[in-house]
Design an enzyme around this catalytic site. Structure first.
Site, PDB file in Angstrom:
ATOM      1  CE  LYS A  54      -1.420  -2.483   3.092  1.00 19.83           C
ATOM      2  NZ  LYS A  54      -2.445  -1.634   2.475  1.00 19.83           N
ATOM      3  CD  GLN A  98      -4.545   1.161   3.467  1.00 13.94           C
ATOM      4  OE1 GLN A  98      -3.399   0.753   3.381  1.00 13.94           O
ATOM      5  NE2 GLN A  98      -5.595   0.372   3.273  1.00 13.94           N
ATOM      6  CG  ASP A 121      -2.091  -0.780  -3.681  1.00 17.28           C
ATOM      7  OD1 ASP A 121      -1.901  -1.954  -3.306  1.00 17.28           O
ATOM      8  OD2 ASP A 121      -2.808   0.024  -3.063  1.00 17.28           O
TER       9      ASP A 121
END
Ligand code: NAD
Length: 285
Positions: A54, A98, A121
Site C-alpha cells: 500500500k 491494517q 477503508d
C-alpha cells in the site's frame, strides 16, 4: 466460448496512471500532495506485505506515505493515541488501520476513532451509514473495486440477479449494498445458507467472498454469468481464489482471475479514496 477476463491488473494500472497525473497536476499548482497513513499493529506476515504494498502504491502515484508500526503487545489506548495523532495531522488525508488487529485490541473502538473524512477503508460507522443512506462518503475499497471492474467491462447490472457470497463488514455486506445501489436484485449467501449452489445458479452476477478456496464450482454457475472472485488463498500451487476458475471459465460470461483481478483493484480504490479525502470531497453533501 471462453469467458471474458475481468482484468483488474490492467484496469488498476490505468486508474493509478490517471491518479498519478491528477496528483502531479495538483502538486504543481500548490505543492500539496495527498498523504496516506497505514497503521500496522504486530507483525502478521500477510499484513506486513499488504502494508508494504500500500505504501509503495501510494508513493508510485506521487502521494506521501506514512507507516506507523506498533508492537503486538500494544494496548487499545496506545493504538487510539496514534489514530488521534494522525487525525490531527494536516499532512495525512487518509488513515488505514491494517486488519486483523491483535486479539487484545478493541477493533471497534479503533475503527470508530478514525475521522470519517480520513476513513479511506470505509469501515467507520459514519462511512457505513452513509453507504446505507446513499449519502456521499468513503466506500470500502474491495467492493468498490468489484463495481468498477464490472462497470469497466460493461457487465449489465440494472435489473440483473446478483448473488454475493459472504456477508462480512469489509466485503460482502457493502458489496450487496453497492449492487443494490446499481439497481441489481441482490441475494446474500453466507455460512448458514441452505442450498447455496441452487441460489448461486440463478445469478447473472456472482461475487464470491467467502474465504473458502474453490468453494464455487463449475456447476454453480449459470452459462453467461459474470463471476467475480474476491478470495485470496496462498497454496503451494500459488495464489487461488474462492472460485474453481478452471471449472467455470468455459461457460461463464466473465471471470475475474486470481491473482490479477480484485486484488489490484482494491489498492487502486484505496488510492482513489485517498485522493477523494485529499480533495475534501468525501463528506461533502
Ligand atoms: P470473512 O471471513 O470476514 O467473511 C467471510 C464471509 O463468508 C462470512 O460472512 C461467512 O458467513 C461467509 N461464508 C463462509 N463460509 C461460507 C460458505 N461455505 N458458504 C457461503 N458463505 C460462507 O472474510 P472477508 O474479509 O469478507 O474476506 C473473504 C475473502 O476475500 C478472503 O479470502 C479474503 O482473503 C479475501 N479478501 C480479498 C481482498 C482483495 O483485495 N482481493 C480484500 C479483502 C478480502
Amino acid at each position: 466460448m471462453a469467458a471474458i477476463i475481468l482484468d483488474g491488473k490492467e484496469l488498476a494500472r490505468r486508474m493509478r496512471a490517471e491518479l498519478q497525473e491528477q496528483v502531479a497536476a495538483h502538486a504543481s499548482q500548490d505543492g500539496k500532495r495527498p498523504g496516506l497513513a497505514v497503521v500496522l499493529v504486530g507483525s502478521d506476515p500477510a499484513s506486513e506485505i499488504y502494508v508494504r504494498n500500500k505504501g509503495k502504491a501510494a508513493r508510485a502515484v506521487g502521494m506521501e506515505s506514512v507507516e506507523r508500526r506498533l508492537p503486538e503487545s500494544s494496548t487499545t489506548n496506545e493504538v487510539l493515541g496514534v489514530v488521534d495523532e494522525l487525525n490531527r495531522d494536516p499532512a495525512v488525508h487518509g488513515i488505514l488501520v491494517q486488519l486483523p488487529l491483535p486479539a487484545g485490541i478493541d477493533r471497534e473502538r479503533v475503527i470508530q476513532a478514525i475521522h470519517p473524512a480520513k476513513d479511506v477503508d470505509g469501515l467507520s460507522p459514519l462511512s457505513q451509514g452513509a453507504l446505507v443512506k446513499g449519502l456521499p462518503g468513503l466506500r470500502p475499497c474491495t467492493p468498490s473495486g468489484v463495481m468498477d471492474l464490472l462497470r469497466h467491462y460493461q457487465v449489465p447490472l440494472q435489473g440483473q440477479r446478483a448473488v454475493v457470497i459472504g456477508r462480512s463488514e469489509l466485503v460482502g455486506l457493502p458489496q450487496a449494498l453497492l449492487l443494490i445501489e446499481a439497481n441489481a436484485t441482490v441475494t446474500v449467501v453466507h455460512s448458514k445458507t441452505r442450498d447455496a449452489r441452487e441460489i448461486v445458479r440463478q445469478a447473472d452476477i456472482v461475487v464470491a467472498a467467502a474465504g473458502h478456496p474453490r468453494l464455487v464450482r463449475g456447476d454453480w454457475i449459470k452459462p453467461g454469468a459474470a463471476v467475480v472472485d474476491v478470495g485470496i488463498h496462498r497454496t503451494d500451487a500459488g495464489i487461488i481464489g474462492d472460485v474453481a476458475a478452471d471449472e467455470v471459465q468455459d461457460h461463464a460470461g466473465y471471470v475475474s482471475p486470481v491473482p490479477g483481478g480484485v486484488g489490484p483493484m482494491t489498492i487502486a480504490e484505496l488510492l482513489k479514496n485517498t485522493w477523494t479525502a485529499f480533495l475534501g470531497e468525501a463528506m461533502r453533501a
